[in-house]
Design a protein around this motif. Structure first.
Motif, PDB file in Angstrom:
ATOM      1  N   LEU A   1       0.754  -1.304  -0.036  1.00 51.91           N
ATOM      2  CA  LEU A   1      -0.027  -0.036   0.174  1.00 51.91           C
ATOM      3  C   LEU A   1       0.726   1.193  -0.024  1.00 51.91           C
ATOM      4  O   LEU A   1       0.253   2.446  -0.044  1.00 51.91           O
ATOM      5  CB  LEU A   1      -1.220   0.115   1.167  1.00 51.91           C
ATOM      6  CG  LEU A   1      -1.931  -1.150   1.187  1.00 51.91           C
ATOM      7  CD1 LEU A   1      -2.866  -1.005   2.457  1.00 51.91           C
ATOM      8  CD2 LEU A   1      -2.921  -0.886   0.004  1.00 51.91           C
ATOM      9  N   ASN A   2       2.123   1.257   0.107  1.00 55.06           N
ATOM     10  CA  ASN A   2       2.937   2.409   0.373  1.00 55.06           C
ATOM     11  C   ASN A   2       3.144   3.371  -1.063  1.00 55.06           C
ATOM     12  O   ASN A   2       2.851   4.533  -0.838  1.00 55.06           O
ATOM     13  CB  ASN A   2       4.284   1.860   0.611  1.00 55.06           C
ATOM     14  CG  ASN A   2       4.658   1.948   1.921  1.00 55.06           C
ATOM     15  OD1 ASN A   2       3.811   1.953   2.868  1.00 55.06           O
ATOM     16  ND2 ASN A   2       5.249   0.639   2.461  1.00 55.06           N
ATOM     17  N   PRO A   3       2.904   2.750  -2.082  1.00 50.86           N
ATOM     18  CA  PRO A   3       2.841   3.498  -3.334  1.00 50.86           C
ATOM     19  C   PRO A   3       1.501   4.471  -3.387  1.00 50.86           C
ATOM     20  O   PRO A   3       1.535   5.652  -3.776  1.00 50.86           O
ATOM     21  CB  PRO A   3       2.747   2.734  -4.481  1.00 50.86           C
ATOM     22  CG  PRO A   3       3.418   1.639  -4.246  1.00 50.86           C
ATOM     23  CD  PRO A   3       3.113   1.253  -2.631  1.00 50.86           C
ATOM     24  N   TYR A   4       0.531   3.992  -2.846  1.00 47.76           N
ATOM     25  CA  TYR A   4      -0.653   4.736  -2.737  1.00 47.76           C
ATOM     26  C   TYR A   4      -0.813   5.729  -1.460  1.00 47.76           C
ATOM     27  O   TYR A   4      -1.036   6.791  -1.721  1.00 47.76           O
ATOM     28  CB  TYR A   4      -2.094   3.691  -2.382  1.00 47.76           C
ATOM     29  CG  TYR A   4      -2.092   2.784  -3.483  1.00 47.76           C
ATOM     30  CD1 TYR A   4      -2.864   3.110  -4.791  1.00 47.76           C
ATOM     31  CD2 TYR A   4      -1.606   1.537  -3.498  1.00 47.76           C
ATOM     32  CE1 TYR A   4      -2.906   2.211  -5.693  1.00 47.76           C
ATOM     33  CE2 TYR A   4      -1.820   0.372  -4.304  1.00 47.76           C
ATOM     34  CZ  TYR A   4      -2.564   0.877  -5.499  1.00 47.76           C
ATOM     35  OH  TYR A   4      -2.660  -0.183  -6.583  1.00 47.76           O
ATOM     36  N   LEU A   5      -0.284   5.248  -0.356  1.00 47.92           N
ATOM     37  CA  LEU A   5      -0.278   6.202   0.763  1.00 47.92           C
ATOM     38  C   LEU A   5       0.733   7.156   0.885  1.00 47.92           C
ATOM     39  O   LEU A   5       0.788   8.571   1.102  1.00 47.92           O
ATOM     40  CB  LEU A   5       0.263   5.413   2.097  1.00 47.92           C
ATOM     41  CG  LEU A   5      -0.695   4.310   2.495  1.00 47.92           C
ATOM     42  CD1 LEU A   5      -0.188   3.423   3.600  1.00 47.92           C
ATOM     43  CD2 LEU A   5      -2.021   4.844   2.905  1.00 47.92           C
ATOM     44  N   ASP A   6       1.946   7.095  -0.164  1.00 50.72           N
ATOM     45  CA  ASP A   6       2.968   7.953  -0.314  1.00 50.72           C
ATOM     46  C   ASP A   6       2.583   9.108  -1.401  1.00 50.72           C
ATOM     47  O   ASP A   6       3.127  10.101  -1.473  1.00 50.72           O
ATOM     48  CB  ASP A   6       4.140   7.510  -0.870  1.00 50.72           C
ATOM     49  CG  ASP A   6       5.008   6.448   0.459  1.00 50.72           C
ATOM     50  OD1 ASP A   6       4.536   6.771   1.310  1.00 50.72           O
ATOM     51  OD2 ASP A   6       5.889   5.851   0.045  1.00 50.72           O
ATOM     52  N   ALA A   7       1.366   8.964  -2.148  1.00 49.63           N
ATOM     53  CA  ALA A   7       0.623   9.850  -2.951  1.00 49.63           C
ATOM     54  C   ALA A   7       0.488  11.192  -2.258  1.00 49.63           C
ATOM     55  O   ALA A   7       0.287  12.350  -2.673  1.00 49.63           O
ATOM     56  CB  ALA A   7      -0.636   9.489  -3.456  1.00 49.63           C
ATOM     57  N   ALA A   8       0.339  10.919  -0.711  1.00 48.27           N
ATOM     58  CA  ALA A   8       0.163  12.319   0.087  1.00 48.27           C
ATOM     59  C   ALA A   8       1.345  13.026  -0.085  1.00 48.27           C
ATOM     60  O   ALA A   8       1.072  14.422   0.309  1.00 48.27           O
ATOM     61  CB  ALA A   8      -0.106  11.906   1.392  1.00 48.27           C
ATOM     62  N   PHE A   9       2.483  12.897  -0.655  1.00 48.44           N
ATOM     63  CA  PHE A   9       3.492  13.812  -0.522  1.00 48.44           C
ATOM     64  C   PHE A   9       3.711  14.248  -1.896  1.00 48.44           C
ATOM     65  O   PHE A   9       4.906  14.927  -2.373  1.00 48.44           O
ATOM     66  CB  PHE A   9       4.864  13.001  -0.156  1.00 48.44           C
ATOM     67  CG  PHE A   9       4.714  12.240   1.311  1.00 48.44           C
ATOM     68  CD1 PHE A   9       4.186  13.101   2.293  1.00 48.44           C
ATOM     69  CD2 PHE A   9       4.937  10.882   1.409  1.00 48.44           C
ATOM     70  CE1 PHE A   9       4.038  12.470   3.635  1.00 48.44           C
ATOM     71  CE2 PHE A   9       4.709  10.372   2.716  1.00 48.44           C
ATOM     72  CZ  PHE A   9       4.198  11.101   3.911  1.00 48.44           C
ATOM     73  N   CYS A  10       3.013  14.081  -2.882  1.00 50.06           N
ATOM     74  CA  CYS A  10       3.131  14.633  -4.255  1.00 50.06           C
ATOM     75  C   CYS A  10       2.918  16.156  -4.112  1.00 50.06           C
ATOM     76  O   CYS A  10       1.624  16.496  -3.677  1.00 50.06           O
ATOM     77  CB  CYS A  10       2.187  13.824  -5.186  1.00 50.06           C
ATOM     78  SG  CYS A  10       2.223  14.637  -6.803  1.00 50.06           S
ATOM     79  N   SER A  11       3.373  16.873  -4.810  1.00 48.37           N
ATOM     80  CA  SER A  11       3.456  18.374  -4.846  1.00 48.37           C
ATOM     81  C   SER A  11       2.596  18.910  -5.900  1.00 48.37           C
ATOM     82  O   SER A  11       2.002  20.027  -6.089  1.00 48.37           O
ATOM     83  CB  SER A  11       4.654  19.166  -4.945  1.00 48.37           C
ATOM     84  OG  SER A  11       5.304  18.974  -6.095  1.00 48.37           O
ATOM     85  N   SER A  12       2.026  18.017  -6.750  1.00 52.62           N
ATOM     86  CA  SER A  12       1.087  18.373  -8.046  1.00 52.62           C
ATOM     87  C   SER A  12       1.993  19.203  -8.963  1.00 52.62           C
ATOM     88  O   SER A  12       1.231  19.969  -9.659  1.00 52.62           O
ATOM     89  CB  SER A  12      -0.085  18.754  -7.706  1.00 52.62           C
ATOM     90  OG  SER A  12      -1.106  17.767  -6.878  1.00 52.62           O
ATOM     91  N   CYS A  13       3.131  19.125  -9.176  1.00 54.55           N
ATOM     92  CA  CYS A  13       3.772  20.197  -9.838  1.00 54.55           C
ATOM     93  C   CYS A  13       3.530  19.983 -11.302  1.00 54.55           C
ATOM     94  O   CYS A  13       3.704  20.844 -12.046  1.00 54.55           O
ATOM     95  CB  CYS A  13       5.259  20.374  -9.672  1.00 54.55           C
ATOM     96  SG  CYS A  13       6.174  18.597 -10.056  1.00 54.55           S
ATOM     97  N   GLY A  14       3.453  18.771 -11.720  1.00 54.29           N
ATOM     98  CA  GLY A  14       3.172  18.288 -13.199  1.00 54.29           C
ATOM     99  C   GLY A  14       4.281  17.938 -13.999  1.00 54.29           C
ATOM    100  O   GLY A  14       4.205  17.657 -15.036  1.00 54.29           O
ATOM    101  N   VAL A  15       5.700  17.819 -13.441  1.00 61.25           N
ATOM    102  CA  VAL A  15       6.688  17.433 -14.270  1.00 61.25           C
ATOM    103  C   VAL A  15       6.274  16.107 -14.967  1.00 61.25           C
ATOM    104  O   VAL A  15       6.781  15.835 -16.020  1.00 61.25           O
ATOM    105  CB  VAL A  15       7.855  17.415 -13.414  1.00 61.25           C
ATOM    106  CG1 VAL A  15       8.856  16.809 -14.194  1.00 61.25           C
ATOM    107  CG2 VAL A  15       8.313  18.977 -13.021  1.00 61.25           C
ATOM    108  N   CYS A  16       5.938  15.050 -14.208  1.00 63.93           N
ATOM    109  CA  CYS A  16       5.753  13.863 -14.412  1.00 63.93           C
ATOM    110  C   CYS A  16       4.579  13.794 -15.785  1.00 63.93           C
ATOM    111  O   CYS A  16       5.335  12.953 -16.669  1.00 63.93           O
ATOM    112  CB  CYS A  16       5.022  12.942 -13.524  1.00 63.93           C
ATOM    113  SG  CYS A  16       3.650  13.487 -12.521  1.00 63.93           S
ATOM    114  N   GLU A  17       3.716  14.429 -15.748  1.00 57.26           N
ATOM    115  CA  GLU A  17       2.718  14.181 -16.864  1.00 57.26           C
ATOM    116  C   GLU A  17       2.833  15.152 -17.921  1.00 57.26           C
ATOM    117  O   GLU A  17       2.298  14.965 -19.028  1.00 57.26           O
ATOM    118  CB  GLU A  17       1.240  14.259 -16.440  1.00 57.26           C
ATOM    119  CG  GLU A  17       0.709  15.480 -15.931  1.00 57.26           C
ATOM    120  CD  GLU A  17      -0.851  15.140 -15.550  1.00 57.26           C
ATOM    121  OE1 GLU A  17      -1.395  15.831 -15.718  1.00 57.26           O
ATOM    122  OE2 GLU A  17      -1.076  14.077 -14.571  1.00 57.26           O
ATOM    123  N   MET A  18       3.390  16.515 -17.567  1.00 57.44           N
ATOM    124  CA  MET A  18       3.589  17.416 -18.672  1.00 57.44           C
ATOM    125  C   MET A  18       4.808  17.673 -19.409  1.00 57.44           C
ATOM    126  O   MET A  18       4.927  18.260 -20.227  1.00 57.44           O
ATOM    127  CB  MET A  18       3.285  18.915 -17.952  1.00 57.44           C
ATOM    128  CG  MET A  18       1.799  19.099 -17.067  1.00 57.44           C
ATOM    129  SD  MET A  18       0.326  18.690 -18.421  1.00 57.44           S
ATOM    130  CE  MET A  18       0.371  20.467 -19.035  1.00 57.44           C
TER     131      MET A  18
END
Length: 442
Positions: free
Chosen positions: A290-307
């Motif tokens: 479950l760690n990959p899901y729980l660690d979503a809380a630490f995403c800053s939503s900067c968008g580098v990954c998808e943009m």
């Protein structure tokens, strides 16, 4: 000036972070701050108002920044400014020797340099812990317009009644304007001349972290920019995709390259956010770990990954945001003692050059001058929201039919974390609800 006096002035004037979530500025003032940091990094491409405001009002802003440092007992006041903002740097250097204990930190033209966690590391070498606050590392961060609003509150006794907004992209005359709070996005865009495309879409904020807005929605204390884009622009089309479709696309075409993680700014600072692991788990509905899901809380939503990072144009940031929202609704708190890694030695080579980012986003041709015009735009009506900040909404203290003057308090701070709201034009109150107050000019 005593700390409590400064806090009261700032709260009464309605000063909040002039961008992002609008955190009430008075609540950031604490004697725990060893370093105060001014953010002039224009985190997103095409945004120009902070460098323009700092260039034009350098002395006033630096004087106020020095006052805050002295009041808090901070040992250092640091202005983080990109070295490419040559005229702004020159304006700062002209006054720097007048303010002992203040220094400039020249920054690279990289994204997301304006993210406060990234900026703190670049300017001080300190790492904010995952899910933590800058003050836990002895740092308080303010952006340029916020400090200018503090100057106006302290020196001129003027509350926050207006907002600087950059208008760019598909307009004939890109510009940065000063508008009353509560005017419409349409009224702001009209200051930039003609719209040059059919069926334009208003993208509010920067291209990486902004959102699609609508012409009749009101300007708030956190409205920084409006990008007028064609309806078929890739940024607009990506924002309109659904999460269910994004998840199916991830399941079918994610190539497991891990570039999203390699370029993740928070991951490279040692935070336990791993977009590649999350995408692998979510796409395959793998819940063994479950760690990959729980660690979503630490995403800053900067968008580098998808943009920028993903070669398949997938949407890790969007899916991570959905996961964060779902966890909050379910009452699941972020891990309280997350595993922290050392700052990656490869971090320096994994910064995203802003010039390359604009080219990837199809924005290069929009990167033109947008001169600052400080004459306040005249509007016939405003709709002023009572919640323009993190915390409790202000409580209306005016009624229908009442005459009000610009700068008059019309909603007082609520109990807890809150600030006052003031009339942005003079006129007559025509509507009062729990959410907003409407004033007609004249």
């Amino acid at each position: 000036m005593e700390l409590k006096e400064l806090q009261n002035i700032i709260q009464s004037a309605g000063v909040v972070g002039a961008g992002g979530a609008g955190f009430p500025t008075y609540a950031k003032l604490t004697d725990r701050a060893e370093i105060i940091l001014m953010n002039c990094a224009e985190c997103e491409p095409l945004l120009k108002l902070h460098r323009q405001l700092l260039q034009k009002h350098a002395y006033e802003i630096m004087k106020t920044f020095s006052l805050i440092a002295h009041t808090l007992g901070a040992s250092e006041a640091v202005i983080g400014v990109k070295k490419s903002y040559v005229k702004t740097v020159e304006a700062l250097n002209a006054h720097l020797e007048e303010f002992p204990g203040m220094r400039l930190q020249l920054l690279e033209e990289a994204y997301p340099m304006g993210d406060e966690v990234v900026l703190i590391y670049e300017a001080t070498g300190r790492v904010v812990k995952p899910g933590g606050l800058p003050i836990e590392q002895g740092v308080a961060v303010f952006n340029v317009e916020t400090i200018y609003n503090v100057y106006r509150a302290v020196e001129l006794q003027k509350p926050v009644t207006d907002k600087y907004v950059s208008v760019a992209a598909e307009v004939s005359r890109p510009v940065t304007v000063r508008v009353p709070l509560g005017c419409t996005l349409d009224e702001v865009v009209a200051q930039a001349g003609a719209v040059t495309v059919k069926n334009p879409v208003y993208y509010v904020g920067g291209p990486m972290m902004g959102r699609i807005g609508y012409g009749d929605e009101p300007v708030t204390k956190t409205t920084n920019a409006i990008l007028v884009l064609p309806e078929d622009h890739s940024i607009v089309m990506k924002k309109q995709r659904t999460s269910s479709l994004d998840l199916k696309r991830a399941a079918s075409i994610c190539c497991q390259c891990s570039t999203c993680t390699d370029l993740c700014p928070r991951h490279n600072l040692g935070h336990p956010i791993d977009p590649a692991r999350f995408m692998r788990a979510a796409a395959n509905q793998d819940f063994r770990d479950l760690n990959p899901y729980l660690d979503a809380a630490f995403c800053s939503s900067c968008g580098v990954c998808e943009m920028y990072a993903c070669p398949q144009s997938l949407s890790p940031r969007t899916l991570l945001a959905d996961m964060k929202l779902g966890l909050r609704k379910a009452g699941v708190r972020p891990p309280q003692d997350p595993k922290v890694s050392p700052v990656k030695s490869s971090r320096e080579y994994r910064k995203v050059p802003e010039e390359r980012l604009m080219a990837r986003l199809g924005l290069t041709r929009y990167n033109v001058d947008a001169p600052l015009v400080e004459t306040l735009v005249d509007v016939p009506r405003v709709k002023i929201l009572l919640s323009q900040h993190i915390g409790a909404p202000a409580a209306a203290i005016v009624s229908m039919g009442e005459k009000v003057a610009r700068g008059q308090l019309i909603a007082q701070p609520a109990q807890g974390l809150s600030v006052g709201i003031h009339a942005s034009i003079s006129g007559t109150v025509t509507e009062v609800t729990e959410r907003y107050i409407v004033i007609a000019a004249g």
